[in-house]
Scaffold this active site. Structure first.
Site, PDB file in Angstrom:
ATOM      1  N   GLY A  22     -22.702  30.700 -27.130  1.00 22.77           N
ATOM      2  CA  GLY A  22     -24.149  30.810 -27.302  1.00 22.77           C
ATOM      3  C   GLY A  22     -24.553  32.181 -27.812  1.00 22.77           C
ATOM      4  CG  ASN A  24     -27.025  30.626 -31.438  1.00 26.41           C
ATOM      5  OD1 ASN A  24     -26.254  30.258 -30.555  1.00 26.41           O
ATOM      6  ND2 ASN A  24     -28.209  30.071 -31.623  1.00 26.41           N
ATOM      7  N   GLY A  26     -30.918  34.681 -27.740  1.00 26.81           N
ATOM      8  CA  GLY A  26     -31.275  35.276 -26.450  1.00 26.81           C
ATOM      9  C   GLY A  26     -30.296  36.329 -25.949  1.00 26.81           C
ATOM     10  CB  ILE A  27     -28.880  36.751 -22.546  1.00 27.15           C
ATOM     11  CG1 ILE A  27     -30.265  36.828 -21.871  1.00 27.15           C
ATOM     12  CG2 ILE A  27     -27.888  37.650 -21.826  1.00 27.15           C
ATOM     13  CD1 ILE A  27     -30.364  36.134 -20.523  1.00 27.15           C
ATOM     14  N   GLY A  28     -27.144  36.034 -25.176  1.00 27.12           N
ATOM     15  CA  GLY A  28     -25.846  35.987 -25.867  1.00 27.12           C
ATOM     16  C   GLY A  28     -25.892  36.759 -27.179  1.00 27.12           C
ATOM     17  CB  SER A 151     -29.155  31.682 -12.374  1.00 29.38           C
ATOM     18  OG  SER A 151     -30.527  31.501 -12.127  1.00 29.38           O
ATOM     19  CE1 TYR A 177     -29.780  27.052 -15.915  1.00 31.49           C
ATOM     20  CE2 TYR A 177     -30.896  28.057 -14.047  1.00 31.49           C
ATOM     21  CZ  TYR A 177     -30.268  28.177 -15.268  1.00 31.49           C
ATOM     22  OH  TYR A 177     -30.097  29.420 -15.840  1.00 31.49           O
TER      23      TYR A 177
HETATM   24  N1  LIG Z   1     -33.294  33.781 -19.560  1.00 31.57           N
HETATM   25  C1  LIG Z   1     -33.209  33.891 -18.238  1.00 31.57           C
HETATM   26  O1  LIG Z   1     -34.155  34.308 -17.574  1.00 31.57           O
HETATM   27  C2  LIG Z   1     -31.942  33.524 -17.533  1.00 31.57           C
HETATM   28  C3  LIG Z   1     -31.895  33.658 -16.138  1.00 31.57           C
HETATM   29  C4  LIG Z   1     -30.723  33.353 -15.465  1.00 31.57           C
HETATM   30  C5  LIG Z   1     -29.608  32.940 -16.174  1.00 31.57           C
HETATM   31  N2  LIG Z   1     -29.690  32.801 -17.545  1.00 31.57           N
HETATM   32  C6  LIG Z   1     -28.483  32.353 -18.244  1.00 31.57           C
HETATM   33  O2  LIG Z   1     -28.253  33.167 -19.368  1.00 31.57           O
HETATM   34  C7  LIG Z   1     -27.523  32.427 -20.342  1.00 31.57           C
HETATM   35  C8  LIG Z   1     -28.135  32.615 -21.712  1.00 31.57           C
HETATM   36  O3  LIG Z   1     -29.405  32.018 -21.740  1.00 31.57           O
HETATM   37  P1  LIG Z   1     -30.633  32.591 -22.581  1.00 31.57           P
HETATM   38  O4  LIG Z   1     -31.707  32.893 -21.641  1.00 31.57           O
HETATM   39  O5  LIG Z   1     -30.181  33.633 -23.532  1.00 31.57           O
HETATM   40  O6  LIG Z   1     -31.104  31.263 -23.370  1.00 31.57           O
HETATM   41  P2  LIG Z   1     -31.024  30.826 -24.922  1.00 31.57           P
HETATM   42  O7  LIG Z   1     -31.661  31.844 -25.778  1.00 31.57           O
HETATM   43  O8  LIG Z   1     -31.552  29.447 -24.954  1.00 31.57           O
HETATM   44  O9  LIG Z   1     -29.463  30.818 -25.195  1.00 31.57           O
HETATM   45  C9  LIG Z   1     -28.653  29.773 -24.743  1.00 31.57           C
HETATM   46  C10 LIG Z   1     -27.513  29.620 -25.706  1.00 31.57           C
HETATM   47  O10 LIG Z   1     -26.665  28.545 -25.256  1.00 31.57           O
HETATM   48  C11 LIG Z   1     -26.409  27.710 -26.372  1.00 31.57           C
HETATM   49  N3  LIG Z   1     -26.069  26.352 -25.989  1.00 31.57           N
HETATM   50  C12 LIG Z   1     -26.842  25.439 -25.364  1.00 31.57           C
HETATM   51  N4  LIG Z   1     -26.194  24.269 -25.262  1.00 31.57           N
HETATM   52  C13 LIG Z   1     -24.971  24.448 -25.831  1.00 31.57           C
HETATM   53  C14 LIG Z   1     -23.856  23.620 -26.065  1.00 31.57           C
HETATM   54  N5  LIG Z   1     -23.869  22.323 -25.740  1.00 31.57           N
HETATM   55  N6  LIG Z   1     -22.761  24.131 -26.665  1.00 31.57           N
HETATM   56  C15 LIG Z   1     -22.735  25.429 -27.058  1.00 31.57           C
HETATM   57  N7  LIG Z   1     -23.784  26.262 -26.894  1.00 31.57           N
HETATM   58  C16 LIG Z   1     -24.894  25.781 -26.288  1.00 31.57           C
HETATM   59  C17 LIG Z   1     -27.707  27.748 -27.172  1.00 31.57           C
HETATM   60  O11 LIG Z   1     -27.493  27.243 -28.490  1.00 31.57           O
HETATM   61  P3  LIG Z   1     -28.774  26.808 -29.405  1.00 31.57           P
HETATM   62  O12 LIG Z   1     -29.405  28.069 -29.880  1.00 31.57           O
HETATM   63  O13 LIG Z   1     -28.138  26.002 -30.481  1.00 31.57           O
HETATM   64  O14 LIG Z   1     -29.687  26.019 -28.510  1.00 31.57           O
HETATM   65  C18 LIG Z   1     -27.974  29.231 -27.127  1.00 31.57           C
HETATM   66  O15 LIG Z   1     -27.184  29.901 -28.061  1.00 31.57           O
HETATM   67  C19 LIG Z   1     -27.501  30.987 -19.848  1.00 31.57           C
HETATM   68  O16 LIG Z   1     -26.254  30.730 -19.226  1.00 31.57           O
HETATM   69  C20 LIG Z   1     -28.599  30.949 -18.799  1.00 31.57           C
HETATM   70  O17 LIG Z   1     -28.367  29.971 -17.810  1.00 31.57           O
HETATM   71  C21 LIG Z   1     -30.828  33.082 -18.240  1.00 31.57           C
END
Ligand SMILES: NC(=O)c1ccc[n+]([C@@H]2O[C@H](COP(=O)([O-])OP(=O)(O)OC[C@H]3O[C@@H](n4cnc5c(N)ncnc54)[C@H](OP(=O)(O)O)[C@@H]3O)[C@@H](O)[C@H]2O)c1
Length: 306
Positions: A22, A24, A26-28, A151, A177
């Site tokens: 992931g 591409n 947000g945090i990734g 989380s 979740y």
């Molecule tokens: N944001 C928060 O407040 C928060 C809090 C606690 C934990 N987290 C964790 O942090 C991590 C990153 O999340 P984020 O907040 O940065 O959200 P995000 O911007 O939605 O990033 C999530 C990434 O996961 C990818 N993804 C989703 N389904 C997938 C699949 N089937 N196969 C491969 N890649 C997939 C998405 O791809 P697409 O771009 O194609 O959708 C995107 O690149 C997650 O594990 C989340 O649970 C986030």
């Protein structure tokens, strides 16, 4: 305490190969950017190649010499995880940093291609399979690290993994979740236990990003979108860049020993600088973790060969 650690303190990562699932968005994305900026070779493991290429363009605009690659990985499908591992193996001979970051939060779709509840399948089981399929590369790479993302939603809850694994059961998606994230945290500790028991010098570390306004909230169900508006997330949370610090700290700091849980040091862990947290040790149930591991090997068909 980490004395206000930021990404400026990341060491030179020349020669290190990193995968960010992931990567591409947000945090990734922020994690990948910081690793590339510090000379790591970074592979964005993404489900949508075009989105991955757009991220590469953005990173290259900031760092034209970044050594950055895009490879297809859809955690919704175990076959795709196997294909990714095979392709990666053809292209790279080592793996220093595996960041199991990709995730979904309360998505409308309920089951993965293999029939698992989708949050459990994508957030946890897909990463369990990926790590197992790349284990030999990880083990043979000196100072390698596997980083799992938890989380706050998984804090102070009891593990009920079996209950949430069955896709056909009626499950509460919010609870699911949280359980999927708790499973990632348990996995990190269990993997570290296996490394230590065999005197393997690879490390497994869990972390959580606090709360950050990213796309993950917008992709969830309608209920979630209205409840957690972008504005309120911005006020209570932190930037995606700051949310990546616990991951980057775990992946690069010399002081890591393996088995830690890293998260923001602010009130309720919502934001702040990365620090080591005790909460995972406090809520960890050893035999449950072991059972989850055995079950995960069975469900994914991936047996860990240490
Ligand atoms: N944001 C928060 O407040 C928060 C809090 C606690 C934990 N987290 C964790 O942090 C991590 C990153 O999340 P984020 O907040 O940065 O959200 P995000 O911007 O939605 O990033 C999530 C990434 O996961 C990818 N993804 C989703 N389904 C997938 C699949 N089937 N196969 C491969 N890649 C997939 C998405 O791809 P697409 O771009 O194609 O959708 C995107 O690149 C997650 O594990 C989340 O649970 C986030």
């Amino acid at each position: 305490m980490t004395n206000g650690w930021t990404k400026r303190e990341i060491r030179d990562l020349t020669g290190k190969v990193a995968i960010v699932t992931g990567g591409n968005s947000g945090i990734g994305y922020e994690t990948s950017l910081a690793l590339a900026e510090n000379y790591a070779t970074v592979v964005l493991a993404v489900r949508n190649i075009n989105k991955g290429l757009e991220a590469v363009d953005k990173i290259k605009k900031e760092f034209p010499n970044a050594d950055i690659h895009v490879m297809k990985l859809d955690l919704n499908e175990l076959e795709s995880v196997r294909e990714f591992a095979e392709e990666f193996r053809k292209k790279f001979r080592s793996l220093s940093i595996l960041i199991n970051n990709a995730g979904v939060l309360m998505p409308p779709r309920k089951e993965t291609k293999d029939g698992f509840e989708s949050q459990f399948g994508i957030n946890y089981l897909g990463h369990f399979a990926l790590t197992g399929l790349l284990l030999d590369l990880i083990i043979k790479t000196p100072d390698s690290r596997v980083i799992s993302i938890g989380s706050i939603s998984a804090h102070n809850i009891k593990p009920e993994f079996k209950e949430f694994l069955g896709a056909k059961k009626k499950t509460n998606t919010r609870k699911c979740y949280a359980q999927s994230k708790l499973a990632c945290m348990y996995f990190a500790k269990e993997l570290q236990y296996h490394f230590r028991a065999r005197n393997i010098d690879s490390m497994s570390i869990a972390c959580h990003p606090g709360i950050a306004q990213t796309y993950i909230f917008g992709k969830g169900s309608r209920k979630l979108k209205t409840r957690l508006t972008r504005a309120s997330l911005k006020v209570i949370g932190q930037s995606a860049e700051a949310a990546a610090y616990p991951i980057l700290y775990a992946a690069t700091e010399y002081s890591m020993r393996g088995g830690e849980y890293i998260g923001p040091d602010g009130r309720k862990g919502i934001k702040g600088f990365p620090t080591e947290l005790e909460i995972l040790n406090e809520q960890f149930v050893e035999n449950v973790s072991n059972n989850l591991w055995v079950l995960s090997e069975k469900l994914t068909g991936v047996t860990y060969k240490f």
